[in-house]
Design an enzyme around this catalytic site. Structure first.
Site, PDB file in Angstrom:
ATOM      1  N   GLY A 192     -30.772  29.567 -22.934  1.00 38.32           N
ATOM      2  CA  GLY A 192     -30.149  30.879 -23.078  1.00 38.32           C
ATOM      3  C   GLY A 192     -29.042  30.906 -24.126  1.00 38.32           C
ATOM      4  O   GLY A 192     -28.178  31.769 -24.101  1.00 38.32           O
ATOM      5  N   TYR A 227     -27.164  22.640 -39.199  1.00 44.74           N
ATOM      6  CA  TYR A 227     -27.197  24.083 -38.968  1.00 44.74           C
ATOM      7  C   TYR A 227     -27.959  24.728 -40.112  1.00 44.74           C
ATOM      8  O   TYR A 227     -27.525  24.659 -41.273  1.00 44.74           O
ATOM      9  CB  TYR A 227     -25.768  24.630 -38.876  1.00 44.74           C
ATOM     10  CG  TYR A 227     -25.703  26.118 -38.621  1.00 44.74           C
ATOM     11  CD1 TYR A 227     -26.094  26.637 -37.393  1.00 44.74           C
ATOM     12  CD2 TYR A 227     -25.249  26.994 -39.599  1.00 44.74           C
ATOM     13  CE1 TYR A 227     -26.035  28.005 -37.142  1.00 44.74           C
ATOM     14  CE2 TYR A 227     -25.186  28.359 -39.356  1.00 44.74           C
ATOM     15  CZ  TYR A 227     -25.581  28.861 -38.132  1.00 44.74           C
ATOM     16  OH  TYR A 227     -25.513  30.198 -37.886  1.00 44.74           O
ATOM     17  N   ARG A 266     -43.204  26.645 -19.583  1.00 44.28           N
ATOM     18  CA  ARG A 266     -43.411  27.774 -18.662  1.00 44.28           C
ATOM     19  C   ARG A 266     -43.940  28.970 -19.439  1.00 44.28           C
ATOM     20  O   ARG A 266     -44.062  28.925 -20.654  1.00 44.28           O
ATOM     21  CB  ARG A 266     -42.063  28.160 -18.029  1.00 44.28           C
ATOM     22  CG  ARG A 266     -41.040  28.446 -19.108  1.00 44.28           C
ATOM     23  CD  ARG A 266     -39.802  29.110 -18.618  1.00 44.28           C
ATOM     24  NE  ARG A 266     -38.754  29.090 -19.632  1.00 44.28           N
ATOM     25  CZ  ARG A 266     -38.625  29.936 -20.627  1.00 44.28           C
ATOM     26  NH1 ARG A 266     -39.488  30.908 -20.784  1.00 44.28           N
ATOM     27  NH2 ARG A 266     -37.636  29.832 -21.501  1.00 44.28           N
ATOM     28  N   ARG A 271     -37.531  44.201 -25.953  1.00 41.29           N
ATOM     29  CA  ARG A 271     -36.924  43.935 -24.647  1.00 41.29           C
ATOM     30  C   ARG A 271     -35.908  45.039 -24.391  1.00 41.29           C
ATOM     31  O   ARG A 271     -34.966  45.217 -25.185  1.00 41.29           O
ATOM     32  CB  ARG A 271     -36.195  42.595 -24.649  1.00 41.29           C
ATOM     33  CG  ARG A 271     -37.099  41.409 -24.885  1.00 41.29           C
ATOM     34  CD  ARG A 271     -36.335  40.136 -24.602  1.00 41.29           C
ATOM     35  NE  ARG A 271     -37.111  38.974 -25.002  1.00 41.29           N
ATOM     36  CZ  ARG A 271     -36.857  37.739 -24.589  1.00 41.29           C
ATOM     37  NH1 ARG A 271     -35.841  37.510 -23.774  1.00 41.29           N
ATOM     38  NH2 ARG A 271     -37.602  36.724 -24.996  1.00 41.29           N
TER      39      ARG A 271
HETATM   40  P1  ADP Z   1     -31.698  27.638 -25.994  1.00 41.32           P
HETATM   41  O1  ADP Z   1     -32.526  26.713 -25.165  1.00 41.32           O
HETATM   42  O2  ADP Z   1     -30.269  27.724 -25.520  1.00 41.32           O
HETATM   43  O3  ADP Z   1     -32.343  28.954 -26.194  1.00 41.32           O
HETATM   44  P2  ADP Z   1     -32.623  26.712 -28.619  1.00 41.32           P
HETATM   45  O4  ADP Z   1     -32.584  25.308 -29.060  1.00 41.32           O
HETATM   46  O5  ADP Z   1     -33.961  27.269 -28.231  1.00 41.32           O
HETATM   47  O6  ADP Z   1     -31.569  26.921 -27.425  1.00 41.32           O
HETATM   48  O7  ADP Z   1     -32.008  27.631 -29.743  1.00 41.32           O
HETATM   49  C1  ADP Z   1     -31.806  29.017 -29.545  1.00 41.32           C
HETATM   50  C2  ADP Z   1     -31.553  29.704 -30.872  1.00 41.32           C
HETATM   51  O8  ADP Z   1     -30.383  29.145 -31.505  1.00 41.32           O
HETATM   52  C3  ADP Z   1     -32.658  29.547 -31.892  1.00 41.32           C
HETATM   53  O9  ADP Z   1     -33.683  30.487 -31.722  1.00 41.32           O
HETATM   54  C4  ADP Z   1     -31.882  29.759 -33.176  1.00 41.32           C
HETATM   55  O10 ADP Z   1     -31.627  31.134 -33.369  1.00 41.32           O
HETATM   56  C5  ADP Z   1     -30.556  29.085 -32.911  1.00 41.32           C
HETATM   57  N1  ADP Z   1     -30.582  27.665 -33.368  1.00 41.32           N
HETATM   58  C6  ADP Z   1     -30.955  26.587 -32.639  1.00 41.32           C
HETATM   59  N2  ADP Z   1     -30.872  25.449 -33.373  1.00 41.32           N
HETATM   60  C7  ADP Z   1     -30.432  25.804 -34.599  1.00 41.32           C
HETATM   61  C8  ADP Z   1     -30.141  25.095 -35.833  1.00 41.32           C
HETATM   62  N3  ADP Z   1     -30.273  23.773 -35.920  1.00 41.32           N
HETATM   63  N4  ADP Z   1     -29.697  25.817 -36.888  1.00 41.32           N
HETATM   64  C9  ADP Z   1     -29.537  27.169 -36.811  1.00 41.32           C
HETATM   65  N5  ADP Z   1     -29.788  27.885 -35.698  1.00 41.32           N
HETATM   66  C10 ADP Z   1     -30.246  27.235 -34.604  1.00 41.32           C
END
Ligand code: ADP
Length: 447
Positions: free
Chosen positions: A164, A202, A291, A337
Site C-alpha cells: 500500500g 529511484y 493474489r 477506482r
Molecule cells: P507497495 O507494495 O507498497 O505497493 P511497490 O513496491 O509495489 O510497493 O511500489 C508501489 C509504487 O511505488 C510503484 O507502483 C511505484 O509507483 C513506486 N515505486 C516503487 N519502487 C520504485 C522505484 N525504485 N523508483 C520509483 N518509484 C518506485
C-alpha cells in the site's frame, strides 16, 4: 469441484467472488463484521456468519473466527479476495491444516513473495530483471550511506514487509539519507510491525506495468497480458488500463514470456501478478502479488477469461485447459477506482447513500456493493466501486468511459467521480502520455 466456498472478505470483491461461485454452481458463505450486516454480498450469499465487531483485526483479520465459520458451515474452500488475509501465509497454512483448500498459491510462495527482499532475490534467480539496489536489509545508518553512494542518488528506501505504498521514502543525497532512513523504518514498524527496510535506485519517469499470470498444478503457465497502473496517488493506483499505451506487441510477448518462464521456474500455482517499473524500454521487477488484484477486471475484459473462476478451478485441481497461443487479446479496457473521499483533499467520506444510479450499456461493468440507502461504514478502505469499460480501440474505450462517468450518480457522500471526469478530458491522459508521477502533478494543478 467445490460445493461450498467461504468468502473471507467484504465489499465489492466479496460480491465479485460470490458471483463467480454462483455461476459455477458453488454455494457461498459470507462472513461479516457487525458493521457489514447490510452489505450486498451478505444479502446474496447462501449463508452468512457474523465473525466479530467492526475493527478489521477482530473480524476480517480474525483467523480463528473465520476458520470456525468455515468449519461450522462445512465449506470446502476459502477465497481470501485481496487485502486482509489474502497474503497471509500462516492463514493459508491454517486453512490447509483444517482440511480445506485455500484458493491461492502455496503458503511457501506467499511467504517468499511477502518479504520483498526474498521476493527480489527469487525473481532475480528466476531470470527477471530487477531494480538496482541493496542486496539485503539496511540495518545501520553507515550501511544506508554506503549503499546510497554505491547505487547512486536519488534512492528509494522501502519496507521489506511493505504494501500500500507505506514505509517508502526518497533520499536525494547523503544529507537526506539520515532522516529518510529513520522515517522509513519508523513508518514500516508502525504499519507492519517490522521495521526492516531495503534500498532501490529511484527511477525518475517510469511506468508501472504488471503482468497477470495463471498457473495450474501441472506446470502449465500462461500470461494474460499487462495492465498499466501508472496513474497513482501516494503510490496507490487510481485508474488502470490494459493493454498499456506504452508497449507494442513484440515487447508484450517478450515480457510475458519472461514472466511465464520465471513462474514455471518458481513452481508457482494459481493467479499472480508480477509488477514491474518500465523506463527507457527496460523492465525492472518490483514485487509479486500472490493474489487477485483490484484491477483484474480490465484483464478479464480484454481476454474474456474470468479470473476468479480460473482461481477456483485451479485450486480444485483442474488443469488450465488452454495454451498461450489460445489466449486472445481484444480491444482496450479502462478501470476507474471510485472512492468515498473528498475529490480535492482525499479525506475519506463515509455515510449513507441517498441516491444511486449505476451506468450500463455495451462494454460497461460496475463492480460495487452499493445501493440506495446503504451506509458506508467508516472502518474500512474507502473504495466503494470500480467502473470498467471495454472498447474495440482505446479511443472507443475513452468515449465510453466519459459517457459512463456522466451517467453515474452517487448521492449522499463525496466521491472521486469528479477527479475521474477531469482526468478523462486531459490531453496527456488521452494521448497515453503519463508516468507514475504524472497524476500527483495533475491533482496539484487542478486543486
Ligand atoms: P507497495 O507494495 O507498497 O505497493 P511497490 O513496491 O509495489 O510497493 O511500489 C508501489 C509504487 O511505488 C510503484 O507502483 C511505484 O509507483 C513506486 N515505486 C516503487 N519502487 C520504485 C522505484 N525504485 N523508483 C520509483 N518509484 C518506485
Amino acid at each position: 469441484m467445490f460445493e461450498k466456498v467461504l468468502i473471507a472478505n467484504r465489499g465489492e470483491i466479496a460480491l465479485r467472488i460470490h458471483r463467480a461461485c454462483r455461476e459455477m454452481g458453488i454455494r457461498t458463505v459470507a462472513v461479516h463484521s457487525t458493521a457489514d450486516t447490510d452489505a450486498m454480498h451478505v444479502r446474496l450469499a447462501d449463508e452468512a456468519v457474523c465473525i466479530g465487531p467492526p475493527q478489521a483485526r477482530d473480524s476480517y483479520l480474525n483467523k480463528a473466527a473465520i476458520l470456525s465459520a468455515a468449519t461450522i458451515t462445512g465449506a470446502d474452500a476459502i477465497h481470501p479476495g485481496y487485502g486482509f488475509l489474502s497474503e497471509n501465509a500462516d492463514f493459508a497454512q491454517m486453512v490447509e491444516e483444517h482440511g480445506m483448500v485455500f484458493i491461492g498459491p502455496s503458503p511457501d510462495h506467499i511467504r517468499l513473495m511477502g518479504d520483498k527482499i526474498t521476493a527480489k532475490q527469487a525473481a532475480k534467480a528466476a531470470g527477471l530483471p530487477v531494480v538496482p539496489g541493496s542486496e539485503g536489509s539496511i540495518d545501520t545508518i553507515e550501511q544506508a550511506l554506503e549503499n546510497g553512494e554505491a547505487i547512486g542518488y536519488p534512492v528509494l528506501i522501502k519496507a521489506t514487509a511493505g504494501g500500500g505504498g507505506k514505509g517508502m521514502k526518497v533520499a536525494r543525497n547523503a544529507e537526506e539519507m539520515v532522516e529518510a532512513w529513520k522515517m522509513a523504518r519508523n513508518e514500516a514498524k508502525a504499519a507492519f510491525g517490522n521495521g526492516d527496510v531495503y534500498m532501490e535506485k529511484y527511477l525518475g519517469r517510469p511506468r508501472h506495468i504488471e503482468i497477470q499470470i495463471l498457473a495450474d498444478n501441472y506446470g502449465s503457465v500462461v500470461h494474460l497480458g499487462e495492465r498499466d497502473c501508472s496513474l497513482q496517488r501516494k503510490h496507490q493506483k487510481v485508474l488502470e488500463e490494459a493493454p498499456s499505451p506504452a508497449l507494442n506487441a513484440d515487447q508484450r510477448e517478450k515480457i510475458g514470456n519472461t514472466a511465464c518462464s520465471a513462474i514455471a521456474k518458481l513452481g508457482y500455482r494459481n493467479a499472480g501478478t508480477i509488477e514491474f517499473l518500465y523506463e527507457n524500454g527496460e523492465f525492472y521487477f518490483i514485487e509479486m502479488n500472490t493474489r487477485l488484484q483490484v484491477e483484474h477486471p480490465i484483464t478479464e475484459a480484454i481476454t474474456g477469461i474470468d479470473l476468479v473462476r480460473e482461481q477456483i478451478r485451479i485450486a480444485a485441481g483442474a488443469p488450465l485447459g488452454y495454451t498461450q497461443s489460445e489466449v486472445r487479446f481484444a480491444g482496450q479496457a479502462i478501470e476507474c477506482r471510485i472512492n468515498a473521499e473528498d475529490p480535492q483533499t482525499f479525506v475519506p467520506c463515509p455515510g449513507r447513500i441517498e441516491g444511486y444510479h449505476a451506468p450500463g450499456g455495451l462494454g460497461v461493468r460496475v463492480d460495487s456493493g452499493l445501493y440506495s440507502g446503504y451506509r458506508i461504514p467508516p472502518h474500512y478502505d474507502s473504495m466503494i466501486a470500480k467502473l470498467i469499460v471495454h472498447g474495440n480501440s482505446r479511443n472507443e474505450a475513452l468515449m465510453r468511459l466519459r459517457r459512463a462517468l456522466g451517467e453515474y450518480v452517487i448521492e449522499g457522500v463525496k466521491t472521486t467521480l469528479p477527479l475521474h471526469n477531469r482526468l478523462v478530458q486531459d490531453s496527456d491522459f488521452v494521448n497515453g502520455d503519463y508516468d507514475i508521477h504524472w497524476l500527483e502533478r495533475f491533482v496539484e494543478r487542478n486543486n
